[in-house]
Design a protein around this motif. Structure first.
Motif, short mmCIF file in Angstrom:
data_model
loop_
_atom_site.label_atom_id
_atom_site.label_comp_id
_atom_site.label_asym_id
_atom_site.label_seq_id
_atom_site.Cartn_x
_atom_site.Cartn_y
_atom_site.Cartn_z
N GLY A 4 0.81 -1.23 0.00
CA GLY A 4 0.00 0.00 0.00
C GLY A 4 0.84 1.27 0.00
O GLY A 4 0.45 2.29 0.57
N VAL A 5 2.01 1.22 -0.64
CA VAL A 5 2.90 2.39 -0.67
C VAL A 5 2.82 3.08 -2.03
O VAL A 5 2.53 2.46 -3.04
CB VAL A 5 4.37 1.98 -0.38
N LYS A 6 3.13 4.40 -2.00
CA LYS A 6 3.10 5.20 -3.24
C LYS A 6 4.49 5.75 -3.52
O LYS A 6 5.25 6.06 -2.61
CB LYS A 6 2.10 6.35 -3.09
N ILE A 7 4.76 5.95 -4.80
CA ILE A 7 6.07 6.43 -5.24
C ILE A 7 6.30 7.87 -4.81
O ILE A 7 5.38 8.68 -4.76
CB ILE A 7 6.20 6.27 -6.78
N CYS A 8 7.56 8.20 -4.45
CA CYS A 8 7.93 9.57 -4.02
C CYS A 8 8.64 10.30 -5.17
O CYS A 8 9.15 9.67 -6.08
CB CYS A 8 8.92 9.51 -2.86
N LYS A 9 8.72 11.62 -5.02
CA LYS A 9 9.45 12.41 -6.02
C LYS A 9 10.96 12.22 -5.88
O LYS A 9 11.71 12.32 -6.84
CB LYS A 9 9.10 13.90 -5.86
N PHE A 10 11.41 11.99 -4.65
CA PHE A 10 12.85 11.83 -4.38
C PHE A 10 13.43 10.67 -5.19
O PHE A 10 12.87 9.58 -5.23
CB PHE A 10 13.06 11.57 -2.88
N ILE A 11 14.56 10.94 -5.85
CA ILE A 11 15.22 9.89 -6.66
C ILE A 11 16.49 9.44 -5.92
O ILE A 11 17.46 10.18 -5.83
CB ILE A 11 15.63 10.42 -8.07
N PRO A 12 16.48 8.22 -5.39
CA PRO A 12 17.68 7.73 -4.69
C PRO A 12 18.80 7.41 -5.68
O PRO A 12 18.53 6.98 -6.80
CB PRO A 12 17.18 6.46 -3.99
N LYS A 13 20.03 7.65 -5.25
CA LYS A 13 21.18 7.35 -6.12
C LYS A 13 22.11 6.38 -5.39
O LYS A 13 22.14 6.33 -4.16
CB LYS A 13 21.93 8.64 -6.45
#
Length: 214
Positions: free
Chosen positions: A185-194
């Protein structure tokens, strides 16, 4: 007449020998650095990636960002569980003065150097956990399943749901968006992990609460 067996022993070329000596010298220097006083056992990269275990450490900035997010989400005196996310655990330990506790669930036994906070974890047995790891006892669980497969995500999700009081921060491939929503039940975030090394797959973070990652 003596055997000429000795002549059959392959000899290393001087070039190969020099390269080998250089490799061993570098290795000794690295080990020397680790044992010298200035070495921080919690710094990201202090334990090197093992690609056979599908390990790829986050960049320093990403690990710090995710660690800070976890501290805020956990709240004062909060408990944080890092499931297959050792570089976030290491960053959290660098903030040791802050008011929270953390443990690391990890398959790679090299991380047992972290003592009682290390819990051996195999996603194939998602609920094979120590008795003192009580259900719903962590304010936030950060998880980075080692493989981009629904089976791996589904099993890791069982562990996450067992451990968390509610908040989940999942790091996995962008291609897992649908499965992440389905199982956690999770939604994608704007933050892009590197990552410290570039990965072939696009990587994203997912949450089920109002986070600072958007």
């Amino acid at each position: 007449k003596m055997d000429d067996d000795d002549n059959d022993i392959p000899q290393l070329s001087s070039h190969t020998l020099a390269a080998l000596q250089e490799f061993y010298l570098e290795q000794q220097q690295r080990e020397g650095m680790k044992t010298s006083q200035g070495f921080n056992q919690y710094s990201v990269g202090s334990i090197e990636e093992d690609w056979q275990l599908s390990q790829f450490w986050y960049s320093d900035e990403t690990a710090a960002c995710l660690a800070n997010e976890a501290v805020v989400a956990a709240g004062k005196g909060g408990r944080i569980a890092c499931v297959s996310a050792p570089s976030v655990y290491q960053k959290l330990k660098e903030q040791d003065g802050k008011d929270f506790s953390v443990c690391i669930l990890e398959y790679d036994r090299r991380f047992s150097i972290y003592g009682e906070e290390f819990i051996f974890y195999d996603y194939n047995h998602p609920l094979n956990l120590p008795e003192n790891l009580l259900p719903h006892s962590f304010d936030i669980v950060i998880a980075d399943p080692p493989y981009l497969s629904e089976e791996c995500l589904q099993k890791t999700a069982e562990t996450i749901k067992y451990l968390t009081k509610g908040k989940i921060l999942l790091c996995t491939g962008a291609i897992m968006e649908e499965q992440a929503a389905k199982h956690l039940g999770v939604k994608i975030c704007k933050f892009i992990p590197k990552h410290s090394r570039n990965l072939g797959n696009e990587f994203r973070c997912y949450v089920n609460y109002a986070s600072g990652l958007d």
